[in-house]
Motif scaffolding. Structure first.
Motif, short mmCIF file in Angstrom:
data_model
loop_
_atom_site.label_atom_id
_atom_site.label_comp_id
_atom_site.label_asym_id
_atom_site.label_seq_id
_atom_site.Cartn_x
_atom_site.Cartn_y
_atom_site.Cartn_z
N MET B 1 19.97 -1.09 -30.37
CA MET B 1 19.62 -0.59 -31.71
C MET B 1 19.96 -1.65 -32.76
SD MET B 1 18.32 2.13 -33.06
CE MET B 1 18.09 2.85 -34.65
N ILE B 2 19.14 -1.76 -33.77
CA ILE B 2 19.37 -2.77 -34.79
C ILE B 2 20.44 -2.32 -35.78
CG2 ILE B 2 17.03 -3.72 -34.71
CD1 ILE B 2 16.85 -2.00 -37.45
N ASP B 3 20.98 -3.28 -36.48
CA ASP B 3 21.97 -2.98 -37.51
C ASP B 3 21.22 -2.54 -38.77
OD1 ASP B 3 24.10 -2.90 -39.21
OD2 ASP B 3 24.24 -5.08 -39.47
N LEU B 4 21.52 -1.35 -39.28
CA LEU B 4 20.77 -0.83 -40.42
C LEU B 4 21.39 -1.18 -41.76
CD1 LEU B 4 19.67 2.67 -39.08
CD2 LEU B 4 18.29 0.62 -39.29
N GLY B 5 22.44 -2.00 -41.73
CA GLY B 5 23.01 -2.48 -42.99
C GLY B 5 23.95 -1.49 -43.65
N HIS B 7 23.59 0.57 -46.08
CA HIS B 7 23.09 1.90 -46.48
C HIS B 7 22.56 2.70 -45.29
CE1 HIS B 7 23.67 0.80 -50.61
NE2 HIS B 7 22.85 -0.23 -50.52
N PHE B 10 21.93 6.56 -45.42
CA PHE B 10 20.73 7.08 -46.10
C PHE B 10 19.51 6.98 -45.18
CE2 PHE B 10 23.51 5.81 -49.59
CZ PHE B 10 23.51 6.98 -50.33
N ILE B 11 19.44 5.87 -44.42
CA ILE B 11 18.32 5.69 -43.49
C ILE B 11 18.41 6.76 -42.39
CG2 ILE B 11 17.19 4.07 -41.91
CD1 ILE B 11 18.53 1.80 -43.56
N ALA B 13 19.91 9.67 -42.55
CA ALA B 13 19.63 11.00 -43.12
C ALA B 13 18.13 11.19 -43.31
CB ALA B 13 20.35 11.16 -44.46
N THR B 14 17.44 10.13 -43.73
CA THR B 14 15.98 10.21 -43.93
C THR B 14 15.27 10.56 -42.63
OG1 THR B 14 16.03 8.61 -45.73
CG2 THR B 14 13.94 8.84 -44.58
N TYR B 15 15.62 9.83 -41.56
CA TYR B 15 14.94 10.07 -40.28
C TYR B 15 15.39 11.38 -39.64
CZ TYR B 15 12.41 5.73 -40.50
OH TYR B 15 11.51 4.75 -40.89
#
Lengths: 256, 52
Positions: B1-5, B7, B10-11, B13-15
């Motif tokens: 899995m990639i590093d989502l940084g 934030h 928030f990413i 929660a969105t998905y």
């Protein structure tokens, strides 16, 4: 003199308009559409998380756009479907037009709610706020209320044909909100950015970001199409249930 | 899995929210369709029985 044979192959309009024929051809379409939707989502999510770079300004938060933009597009496209169906109901009394309208409303409400939610999630890290009463966000919230009002109207009437005419008028009146949503970013000073994909001079988004966005938009559009068809089939079946129940009650001597 | 940084929440929660809403929408659509098909099949069978 030319005579029309009763066995003449029905035209496309008849195939769409006749509920029995609609049930016949959609039976063969739903499964392939569902498979295409699943494949498009699998490809889209792979590109979103493994093959697309962070944006040079927004970083990884750009990945929220791949859900936000398709749901926002569908929130308006779904209304366009309802608008066309409303014209079909009022002008041509097309037998499937009100079925299409009724089936689309909950989908439109769900996609609008998702667009608002994903927008709020994206807004916090990029603008520093979940919500702002600006033109784009407020008009999208109004769209959600219009969808909810239309769903409530459908449920308020036992006579669905009467409901269809009233809902059609409300849908046509409510359509004034769609250009407001679209042009709000041009008419008023807003936090929301102007259009960057659907522009007359072409998209201003880099190809590496445009690709996952288009794949996810295709996946969401296929999902809408699949769900809309299934919900239309369910609505036709419900109407058949109603007439069968009436016939049953009549046979039992319980109804005139 | 990639590093989502920084934030990532928030990413996520969105998905997660999108999966939840879309899952509910699919489930609701499927169960309503199934209920209607079962009911119409029962009514059709009863009608045939009445006519027989």
């Amino acid at each position: 003199m030319a005579q029309t044979s009763p066995n003449t192959h029905p035209g496309w309009f008849t195939r769409i308009a006749h509920p029995g024929m609609f049930m016949g051809w959609t039976r063969h379409v739903v499964l392939p559409l569902a498979i295409a939707t699943a494949l498009a989502f699998a490809a889209g999510l792979y590109v979103v998380f493994f093959a697309s770079p962070p944006d040079y300004q927004m970083g990884d938060t750009v990945r929220m756009m791949y859900v936000h933009v398709p749901t926002a597009w569908l929130s308006q496209f779904c209304y366009a479907v309802m608008f066309s169906s409303a014209i079909g109901t009022l002008v041509w009394r097309h037998p499937m037009a009100d079925v299409s309208q009724k089936a689309a409303a909950p989908l439109g409400a769900a996609f609008t709610a998702l667009a608002l939610f994903t927008g709020a999630m994206w807004g916090r890290p990029t603008w520093g706020t979940f919500w702002e009463w600006d033109g784009r966000m407020t008009s999208t919230l109004v769209l959600l209320f219009i969808y909810l009002g239309i769903i409530a109207l459908w449920r308020a009437f036992d006579d669905q044909l009467k409901a269809a005419r009233i809902v059609s008028v409300v849908t046509l009146v409510g359509a004034v909100n769609i250009p407001i949503i679209k042009f709000s970013v041009d008419w008023w000073q807003t936090l929301h950015q102007p259009a960057s994909v659907f522009r007359t001079d072409g998209p201003t988004v880099d190809f590496s970001i445009l690709t996952p966005l288009l794949v996810m938009t295709l996946a969401f559009s296929l999902l809408f199409l699949t769900l809309h068809l299934v919900r239309m089939r369910t609505e036709v079946t419900r109407r058949r249930i109603r007439s069968l129940e009436l016939a049953q009650a009549r046979a039992a001597g319980g109804a005139p | 899995m990639i590093d989502l940084g920084q934030h990532w929440e928030f990413i996520a929660a969105t998905y997660a929210g999108s999966v939840l809403v879309i899952g509910a929408l699919i489930g609701w659509t499927w169960s309503a369709s199934r209920r209607a098909r079962t009911r119409v099949a029962r009514l059709e069978a009863a009608r045939k029985a009445r006519k027989a």
